[in-house]
Design a protein around this motif. Structure first.
Motif, mmCIF file in Angstrom:
data_model
loop_
_atom_site.group_PDB
_atom_site.id
_atom_site.type_symbol
_atom_site.label_atom_id
_atom_site.label_comp_id
_atom_site.label_asym_id
_atom_site.label_seq_id
_atom_site.Cartn_x
_atom_site.Cartn_y
_atom_site.Cartn_z
ATOM 1 N N UNK A 93 1.213 -1.098 -0.413
ATOM 2 C CA UNK A 93 -0.104 0.004 -0.294
ATOM 3 C C UNK A 93 0.996 0.994 0.203
ATOM 4 N N UNK A 103 -2.303 4.294 -6.183
ATOM 5 C CA UNK A 103 -2.155 5.496 -5.808
ATOM 6 C C UNK A 103 -3.944 6.503 -4.855
ATOM 7 N N UNK A 106 -6.673 3.053 -3.536
ATOM 8 C CA UNK A 106 -7.188 3.687 -1.915
ATOM 9 C C UNK A 106 -6.669 4.477 -1.496
ATOM 10 N N UNK A 107 -7.640 5.170 -0.518
ATOM 11 C CA UNK A 107 -6.888 6.178 -0.041
ATOM 12 C C UNK A 107 -6.530 6.073 1.321
ATOM 13 N N UNK A 108 -5.167 6.798 0.823
ATOM 14 C CA UNK A 108 -4.589 6.462 2.478
ATOM 15 C C UNK A 108 -4.293 7.410 3.286
ATOM 16 N N UNK A 109 -4.409 6.952 4.742
ATOM 17 C CA UNK A 109 -4.337 8.398 5.899
ATOM 18 C C UNK A 109 -3.418 9.018 5.175
ATOM 19 N N UNK A 110 -1.683 8.542 4.821
ATOM 20 C CA UNK A 110 -1.149 10.094 4.728
ATOM 21 C C UNK A 110 -1.071 10.310 2.558
ATOM 22 N N UNK A 111 -2.037 9.969 2.266
ATOM 23 C CA UNK A 111 -2.329 10.236 0.783
ATOM 24 C C UNK A 111 -2.032 11.480 0.581
ATOM 25 N N UNK A 112 -1.945 12.484 1.005
ATOM 26 C CA UNK A 112 -0.986 13.949 1.260
ATOM 27 C C UNK A 112 0.083 14.474 1.677
ATOM 28 N N UNK A 113 0.571 13.212 1.959
ATOM 29 C CA UNK A 113 2.442 13.350 2.378
ATOM 30 C C UNK A 113 3.180 13.472 1.106
#
Lengths: 143, 294
Positions: A93, A103, A106-113
């Motif tokens: 992931x 990317x 799935x929407x990762x909690x850290x997607x803004x990183x």
């Protein structure tokens, strides 16, 4: 292409069969047959021999299960422990965050990183995976 | 008749210039304007508008020239060639977008379905009927799989490391993504990002949109659970070992999100201005086209 909503029961069975393979991997390192899987469900689930075969077939297509020919019957083995698969999934992931459409899948909690932040999390994960975990953990053990 | 032709040519040129502006300098400027982050919902509208505005302006250039051919009888053939060329360019662009949108969308759905099936098998025993899947791994992680059969995936590490309220914040964050279908927004921008040629592609725009979407979900979490649990959730999931103060002083996305969590109060005036700006970005190319046909 995987079928999505049409097979909730099959998905549930896949899970149950996989659990069985994981727990029996210790006692049956040579793998188990369709018949043995079916017998393990006796009294719990009312399913047909062919259903178990279908489920095992699907699982091997997903590369979660490997099989070896033993005489006239196939013996099925989990491709990896639940732990290894879990660690691999977690790693993927983060690796997928390098590719735009993966990317976005799935929407990762850290997607803004940023790249370097993701790299930090990735190396932290690798560090944890390299550490031996406390206690003896049987494959497929539930908490 | 000659003056109508000139006006149409000028409008077409203006539309092309507008398309270039909205595709190149405007997104880069917007990504640097941090004011947008204080109203993430309005900002995401503005980002959609700037993208749609650029596409509309580029597509409208050919139709803006059309009256030239239809109403100016003298030099029909000369204009006709230009119009055909412009029409083909617009058509190709639209086709490219639609094809890319279709194939990227399909690829994403396949990836999601595959990942969902995998997670359903390897996760710990789920509650019947629950979307939540727990991966048995000590590193804290959280993500969601959007779509009709959505999933919220967290690791055992989240449960071990977080107090229940922070865990509730994670669930509120992921729930906001799923409910508001933030994935469609990300999908839209991903399609544009992948479709435009490499030199025009705006990486900072894509990362800014991602940040805004996360900030929006953080806000939902602040509203539901509170600012403090949201901060704890952010710090735990970013894998940060730094103390809260040091982290907030940093420049990474976690620092930005922490800062935004503290300023999650609605800013109606700012939002209003941004919405007006967003509306203008769409109205401009449409207005120019209407002018060409009047």
């Amino acid at each position: 292409m995987p079928t999505s909503s049409a097979t909730p029961r099959l998905g549930d069975l896949e899970r149950a069969v996989m659990e069985h393979l994981w727990t029996s991997a210790e006692t049956h390192p040579e793998g188990v047959t369709v018949r043995e899987v079916l017998e393990s469900f006796e009294g719990e689930r009312d399913i047909a021999y062919t259903t178990v075969m279908t489920v095992l077939d699907r699982l091997s297509k997903k590369e979660l299960v490997t099989r070896v020919l033993d005489g006239r019957a196939w013996r099925y083995l989990p491709a990896d422990t639940r732990e290894a698969l879990t660690a691999q999934t977690m790693r993927r992931t983060l690796d997928d965050m390098d590719v735009t459409d993966r990317r976005a899948a799935l929407m990762h909690f850290l997607d803004g990183a940023t790249e370097s932040e993701i790299e930090d999390v990735r190396s932290a994960l690798a560090e944890i995976d390299a550490r031996p975990r406390r206690g003896i953990r049987l494959p497929g053990r539930r908490r | 008749m000659g003056s109508t032709g000139t006006i149409n040519a000028v409008i077409a040129l203006a539309l092309i210039i507008l398309a270039v502006l909205l595709a190149w300098p405007v997104p880069r400027l917007m990504a640097r304007t941090q004011m947008f982050r204080h109203s993430p919902r309005a900002a995401l509208f503005a980002w959609q508008s700037v993208t749609l505005g650029a596409i509309l302006a580029a597509l409208a250039a050919a139709p803006a020239l059309a009256p030239l051919v239809l109403f100016d009888g003298q030099e029909v053939w000369k204009h006709f060639a230009i119009l055909m060329l412009a029409g083909c360019a617009s058509g190709l662009m639209l086709a490219r977008l639609l094809v890319a949108g279709h194939s990227i969308g399909r690829r994403m759905r396949v990836l999601r379905a595959r990942h969902r099936e995998l997670v359903d098998i390897i996760s710990l025993q789920p509650q019947p009927g629950s979307k939540l899947r727990v991966l048995d791994h000590p590193a804290p992680t959280a993500y969601c799989l959007p779509g009709r059969e959505s999933r919220v995936v967290i690791s055992q590490g989240v449960l071990d490391a977080m107090p229940p309220k922070a865990f509730a914040a994670v669930l509120a964050h992921e729930g906001a993504h799923l409910r508001a279908r933030h994935d469609l927004l990300i999908e839209f921008f991903s399609v544009i990002h992948e479709t435009v040629p490499e030199p025009v592609r705006c990486g900072v725009a894509m990362s800014e949109v991602r940040l805004l979407v996360e900030a929006l979900a953080d806000r939902a979490s602040v509203r539901r659970v509170g600012a403090l649990p949201t901060r704890v959730a952010l710090l735990t999931l970013s894998g940060s070992k730094a103390p809260v103060g040091a982290m907030a002083a940093g420049t990474g996305s976690t620092a930005v999100r922490l800062d935004l969590v503290d300023r999650a109060a609605p800013r109606p005036l700012l939002s209003g201005v941004i919405y007006a700006y967003a509306a203008g970005l769409i109205a401009l190319p449409l207005g120019l086209l209407a002018l060409a046909w009047s």
